[in-house]
Design a protein around this motif. Structure first.
Motif, PDB file in Angstrom:
ATOM      1  N   GLU A  27      51.322  44.397  56.648  1.00 56.43           N
ATOM      2  CA  GLU A  27      50.360  45.067  55.772  1.00 56.43           C
ATOM      3  C   GLU A  27      49.003  44.409  56.028  1.00 56.43           C
ATOM      4  N   PRO A  28      47.901  44.953  55.504  1.00 55.26           N
ATOM      5  CA  PRO A  28      46.594  44.316  55.722  1.00 55.26           C
ATOM      6  C   PRO A  28      46.569  42.876  55.190  1.00 55.26           C
ATOM      7  N   LEU A  29      46.108  41.958  56.031  1.00 54.71           N
ATOM      8  CA  LEU A  29      46.036  40.526  55.711  1.00 54.71           C
ATOM      9  C   LEU A  29      44.650  39.995  56.038  1.00 54.71           C
ATOM     10  N   ASN A  30      44.330  38.844  55.466  1.00 57.98           N
ATOM     11  CA  ASN A  30      43.106  38.120  55.821  1.00 57.98           C
ATOM     12  C   ASN A  30      43.475  36.948  56.715  1.00 57.98           C
ATOM     13  N   ILE A  31      42.680  36.703  57.737  1.00 55.26           N
ATOM     14  CA  ILE A  31      42.886  35.534  58.595  1.00 55.26           C
ATOM     15  C   ILE A  31      42.133  34.367  57.980  1.00 55.26           C
ATOM     16  N   LEU A  32      42.840  33.283  57.721  1.00 52.69           N
ATOM     17  CA  LEU A  32      42.232  32.091  57.126  1.00 52.69           C
ATOM     18  C   LEU A  32      41.814  31.057  58.159  1.00 52.69           C
ATOM     19  N   ARG A  33      42.578  30.987  59.255  1.00 53.04           N
ATOM     20  CA  ARG A  33      42.336  29.922  60.232  1.00 53.04           C
ATOM     21  C   ARG A  33      42.851  30.365  61.594  1.00 53.04           C
TER      22      ARG A  33
END
Length: 113
Positions: A27-33
């Protein structure tokens, strides 16, 4: 096979929706690192992508194999998405989930608007 059976089989084939051939995608995710990693033991380099929550393969860490064609473009897309604050959807390799799950390879990255 009777004519009625042949007609029935043909009708089923034409009326059944086609199955999508895409690999499993998060599903849509945010990249943190983003973490480039070089291994001296086998000479294989990878880039690890850390996301804001667990998704496919019950992990929040996925791997881009730098030995694959297109890997540099995937890293560029991941970096652009992280810097711009855009969500991504990660498509895993057709080999499926790896063991350990954090070593699951990515096949593509969708950057969402």
């Amino acid at each position: 096979m009777s004519l009625g059976s042949k007609f029935f089989c043909a009708a089923i084939m034409f009326l059944t929706p086609m199955v999508s051939m895409a690999e499993p995608t998060t599903e849509p995710l945010n990249i943190l690192r983003i973490r480039p990693y070089n291994s001296e033991s086998n000479g294989l380099a990878s880039v690890y992508i850390y996301t804001d929550r667990k998704s496919l393969c019950d992990t929040d860490m996925y791997r881009i194999d730098l030995g694959w064609y297109g890997s540099k473009e995937m890293v560029s897309a991941a970096m652009a998405a992280m810097i711009a604050g855009k969500q991504v959807q990660l498509e895993i390799d057709n080999a499926g989930c790896a063991s350990p799950s954090w070593s699951t390879k990515l096949q593509s990255i969708y950057v969402n608007n």
